[in-house]
Scaffold this motif. Structure first.
Motif, short mmCIF file in Angstrom:
data_model
loop_
_atom_site.label_atom_id
_atom_site.label_comp_id
_atom_site.label_asym_id
_atom_site.label_seq_id
_atom_site.Cartn_x
_atom_site.Cartn_y
_atom_site.Cartn_z
N MET A 1 0.82 -1.19 0.00
CA MET A 1 0.00 0.00 0.00
C MET A 1 0.86 1.26 0.00
SD MET A 1 -3.03 1.19 0.04
CE MET A 1 -4.28 2.11 0.81
N THR A 2 1.93 1.27 0.82
CA THR A 2 2.80 2.44 0.90
C THR A 2 3.48 2.69 -0.44
OG1 THR A 2 3.18 2.00 3.23
CG2 THR A 2 4.76 3.44 2.13
N GLY A 3 3.86 1.62 -1.13
CA GLY A 3 4.50 1.76 -2.43
C GLY A 3 3.61 2.45 -3.44
N ARG A 4 2.33 2.07 -3.45
CA ARG A 4 1.38 2.71 -4.39
C ARG A 4 1.15 4.17 -4.03
NH1 ARG A 4 -3.40 -1.56 -5.20
NH2 ARG A 4 -3.06 -1.76 -2.98
N LEU A 5 1.06 4.45 -2.74
CA LEU A 5 0.89 5.84 -2.32
C LEU A 5 2.11 6.67 -2.68
CD1 LEU A 5 -0.84 5.46 1.16
CD2 LEU A 5 -1.85 6.27 -0.96
N ASN A 6 3.29 6.12 -2.48
CA ASN A 6 4.51 6.84 -2.82
C ASN A 6 4.61 7.09 -4.32
OD1 ASN A 6 5.33 7.06 -0.19
ND2 ASN A 6 6.70 5.29 -0.27
N SER A 7 4.20 6.13 -5.14
CA SER A 7 4.26 6.32 -6.58
C SER A 7 3.24 7.35 -7.06
CB SER A 7 4.07 5.00 -7.31
OG SER A 7 2.76 4.50 -7.10
N ALA A 8 2.17 7.57 -6.30
CA ALA A 8 1.15 8.55 -6.66
C ALA A 8 1.49 9.95 -6.13
CB ALA A 8 -0.21 8.12 -6.13
N GLN A 9 2.53 10.07 -5.34
CA GLN A 9 2.85 11.34 -4.70
C GLN A 9 3.04 12.50 -5.68
OE1 GLN A 9 6.25 11.13 -2.14
NE2 GLN A 9 5.92 13.15 -1.29
N PRO A 10 3.77 12.35 -6.79
CA PRO A 10 3.91 13.48 -7.71
C PRO A 10 2.57 13.95 -8.28
CG PRO A 10 5.49 11.76 -8.26
CD PRO A 10 4.58 11.20 -7.22
N TYR A 11 1.66 13.02 -8.49
CA TYR A 11 0.34 13.38 -9.02
C TYR A 11 -0.50 14.11 -7.98
CZ TYR A 11 2.03 10.14 -12.46
OH TYR A 11 2.82 9.51 -13.39
N ALA A 12 -0.42 13.67 -6.73
CA ALA A 12 -1.13 14.35 -5.64
C ALA A 12 -0.58 15.76 -5.45
CB ALA A 12 -1.03 13.54 -4.35
N ILE A 13 0.73 15.90 -5.49
CA ILE A 13 1.34 17.23 -5.36
C ILE A 13 0.94 18.10 -6.54
CG2 ILE A 13 3.55 18.48 -5.39
CD1 ILE A 13 4.70 16.11 -3.76
N GLY A 14 0.93 17.53 -7.74
CA GLY A 14 0.51 18.29 -8.92
C GLY A 14 -0.92 18.78 -8.81
N LEU A 15 -1.83 17.92 -8.37
CA LEU A 15 -3.22 18.34 -8.21
C LEU A 15 -3.36 19.37 -7.09
CD1 LEU A 15 -5.01 14.90 -8.64
CD2 LEU A 15 -5.03 16.84 -10.23
N PHE A 16 -2.64 19.19 -6.00
CA PHE A 16 -2.63 20.17 -4.91
C PHE A 16 -2.17 21.53 -5.42
CE2 PHE A 16 -0.12 22.24 -1.52
CZ PHE A 16 -1.09 22.37 -0.54
N ARG A 17 -1.08 21.55 -6.18
CA ARG A 17 -0.54 22.78 -6.75
C ARG A 17 -1.55 23.46 -7.65
NH1 ARG A 17 0.88 23.25 -11.60
NH2 ARG A 17 1.30 21.06 -11.92
N ILE A 18 -2.22 22.70 -8.50
CA ILE A 18 -3.19 23.26 -9.44
C ILE A 18 -4.35 23.91 -8.69
CG2 ILE A 18 -4.94 22.61 -11.15
CD1 ILE A 18 -2.83 20.52 -12.17
N VAL A 19 -4.89 23.23 -7.70
CA VAL A 19 -6.04 23.76 -6.95
C VAL A 19 -5.64 25.01 -6.16
CG1 VAL A 19 -7.65 23.27 -5.07
CG2 VAL A 19 -7.26 21.56 -6.85
N VAL A 20 -4.51 24.95 -5.45
CA VAL A 20 -4.07 26.10 -4.66
C VAL A 20 -3.77 27.29 -5.57
CG1 VAL A 20 -2.21 26.96 -3.16
CG2 VAL A 20 -3.25 24.74 -2.71
N GLY A 21 -3.09 27.04 -6.68
CA GLY A 21 -2.78 28.12 -7.63
C GLY A 21 -4.03 28.74 -8.23
N LEU A 22 -4.99 27.90 -8.61
CA LEU A 22 -6.23 28.42 -9.19
C LEU A 22 -6.98 29.28 -8.19
CD1 LEU A 22 -8.37 28.50 -11.45
CD2 LEU A 22 -9.34 26.43 -10.44
N LEU A 23 -7.14 28.80 -6.97
CA LEU A 23 -7.87 29.57 -5.96
C LEU A 23 -7.17 30.88 -5.63
CD1 LEU A 23 -8.96 26.66 -3.58
CD2 LEU A 23 -10.38 27.91 -5.22
N PHE A 24 -5.86 30.85 -5.56
CA PHE A 24 -5.08 32.06 -5.26
C PHE A 24 -5.20 33.07 -6.40
CE2 PHE A 24 -0.89 34.09 -4.05
CZ PHE A 24 -1.28 34.49 -2.78
#
Length: 150
Positions: A1-24
């Motif tokens: 489970m940790t391996g899958r979460l770690n491999s998804a980390q760049p995508y989660a950070i990318g989505l986080f960045r997009i949402v925060v940037g859009l709202l700002f």
């Protein structure tokens, strides 16, 4: 489970960045152009050059747009985080200590969200990543120029 979460980390950070940037960026657009309810939710705009509101709105629009696109993410996040720290301590904190009491939750959350992006970078889906891949590919394809010694 940790391996899958770690491999998804760049995508989660990318989505986080997009949402925060859009709202700002939306905050900046509202203050500068009166869209989305305008400054203060009443359709008003900030006066051009007025300190600190106009400058904050420009940082919000430009910084938010750059973070949204993932272009110069770390630098844009650094400036945006600093602007929100300034907003919190100069505008909100003098009226009360805690963000719940001084209506500074937004400034505090943006400050820490951008602070995180300074260290994580753009994650997936960012133009930073696209340009890094292009320059790496160009570097790999360039002929090896080693000096000839006698």
């Amino acid at each position: 489970m940790t391996g899958r979460l770690n491999s998804a980390q760049p995508y989660a950070i990318g989505l986080f960045r997009i949402v925060v940037g859009l709202l700002f960026a939306c905050h900046g657009a509202a203050s500068l152009f009166g869209v989305l309810g305008g400054a203060g939710g009443n359709g008003a705009t900030v006066e051009t050059g007025a300190w600190p509101n106009w400058y904050a709105a420009v940082i919000e629009l430009v910084g938010g747009s750059l973070v949204l696109l993932g272009l110069g993410t770390r630098a844009a996040a650094f400036i945006s985080s600093g602007a929100m720290a300034y907003a919190y301590f100069k505008v909100h904190q003098p009226s009360a200590l805690w963000p719940m009491e001084n209506n500074g939750e937004g400034a505090a959350m943006y400050c820490w969200a951008f602070f995180l992006l300074i260290f994580t970078g753009s994650g997936a889906f960012g133009l930073d990543q696209l340009f890094a891949k292009r320059s790496e590919a160009a570097r790999d394809q360039a002929p090896n120029k080693t000096p000839v010694t006698a």
